[in-house]
Design a protein around this motif. Structure first.
Motif, PDB file in Angstrom:
ATOM      1  N   VAL A  94       0.864  -1.177   0.000  1.00  0.00           N
ATOM      2  CA  VAL A  94       0.000   0.000   0.000  1.00  0.00           C
ATOM      3  C   VAL A  94       0.902   1.229   0.000  1.00  0.00           C
ATOM      4  O   VAL A  94       1.562   1.518   0.999  1.00  0.00           O
ATOM      5  CB  VAL A  94      -0.942   0.006   1.218  1.00  0.00           C
TER       6      VAL A  94
ATOM      7  N   TRP B  65      -1.670   6.441  -0.750  1.00  0.00           N
ATOM      8  CA  TRP B  65      -3.007   5.865  -0.888  1.00  0.00           C
ATOM      9  C   TRP B  65      -3.709   5.979   0.452  1.00  0.00           C
ATOM     10  O   TRP B  65      -3.064   5.792   1.477  1.00  0.00           O
ATOM     11  CB  TRP B  65      -2.934   4.388  -1.301  1.00  0.00           C
ATOM     12  N   PRO B  66      -4.948   6.345   0.540  1.00  0.00           N
ATOM     13  CA  PRO B  66      -5.946   6.346  -0.507  1.00  0.00           C
ATOM     14  C   PRO B  66      -6.052   7.657  -1.284  1.00  0.00           C
ATOM     15  O   PRO B  66      -6.822   7.747  -2.223  1.00  0.00           O
ATOM     16  CB  PRO B  66      -7.237   6.069   0.242  1.00  0.00           C
TER      17      PRO B  66
ATOM     18  N   ALA C  28     -10.448  -1.852  -3.607  1.00  0.00           N
ATOM     19  CA  ALA C  28      -9.144  -1.327  -3.999  1.00  0.00           C
ATOM     20  C   ALA C  28      -8.784  -1.884  -5.366  1.00  0.00           C
ATOM     21  O   ALA C  28      -9.165  -3.005  -5.710  1.00  0.00           O
ATOM     22  CB  ALA C  28      -8.090  -1.728  -2.972  1.00  0.00           C
TER      23      ALA C  28
ATOM     24  N   GLY D 118      -5.253   2.332  -6.576  1.00  0.00           N
ATOM     25  CA  GLY D 118      -6.424   3.190  -6.550  1.00  0.00           C
ATOM     26  C   GLY D 118      -7.606   2.481  -5.918  1.00  0.00           C
ATOM     27  O   GLY D 118      -7.462   1.447  -5.275  1.00  0.00           O
TER      28      GLY D 118
ATOM     29  N   LEU E  37      -3.886   6.514  -8.157  1.00  0.00           N
ATOM     30  CA  LEU E  37      -2.758   7.291  -7.652  1.00  0.00           C
ATOM     31  C   LEU E  37      -2.001   7.940  -8.809  1.00  0.00           C
ATOM     32  O   LEU E  37      -1.896   7.359  -9.893  1.00  0.00           O
ATOM     33  CB  LEU E  37      -1.814   6.394  -6.849  1.00  0.00           C
TER      34      LEU E  37
END
Length: 149
Positions: free
Chosen positions: A9, A13-14, A41, A53, A74
């Protein structure tokens, strides 16, 4: 999150668009763990699984069978077709359910990336309301486009 998704991750993000939504989604998953997931996700697979994303429908269909699609990718993964691929798959999944008659979306009038994604999926621009462009795609339009390709 990385352990639950079995994916790396990234620190960004997010992202600012999805961050306020994440607690609401987690709350919904906790309240109804067996409910069909409308959100998720986006994980890029390959050498390393990485979250790039998120995408989903903003709730289940209303009484007319309309759902609202939302997504983010992203910045490091934008302009590579991921949002278009995922939006197309999500719209196909929505229409396969049988209870959805229309998918709608909105985006900022100057968000060229989102505009391209919505156009590639086949959505029609309806109108502008302030800074937002509103879009729509009916089941009939989707099915007609699938028969043409």
């Amino acid at each position: 999150m990385a352990e639950a998704l079995n994916a790396r991750v990234p620190a960004d993000w997010p992202g600012p668009d999805f961050e306020p939504v994440l607690p609401l989604l987690l709350d919904g998953f906790m309240r109804e763990p067996g409910h069909d997931s409308w959100d998720g996700a986006i994980i890029l697979e390959g050498g390393e699984r990485v979250v790039i994303g998120a995408m989903g429908l903003k709730g289940g269909p209303d009484k007319e069978g309309t759902v609202d699609i939302g997504y983010n990718i992203l910045p490091a993964y934008q302009n590579q077709g991921y949002a278009s691929e995922m939006a197309r798959a999500l719209v196909a999944w929505a229409f396969e359910r049988g209870d959805i008659q229309k998918v709608i979306a909105d985006c900022l009038y100057d968000n060229q990336g989102s505009i391209r994604v919505l156009e590639k999926v086949g959505m029609k621009r309806l109108y502008q309301d302030g800074n937002l462009l509103h879009w729509s795609l009916t089941r009939e339009e989707w099915e007609a486009a699938q028969h043409q390709s």
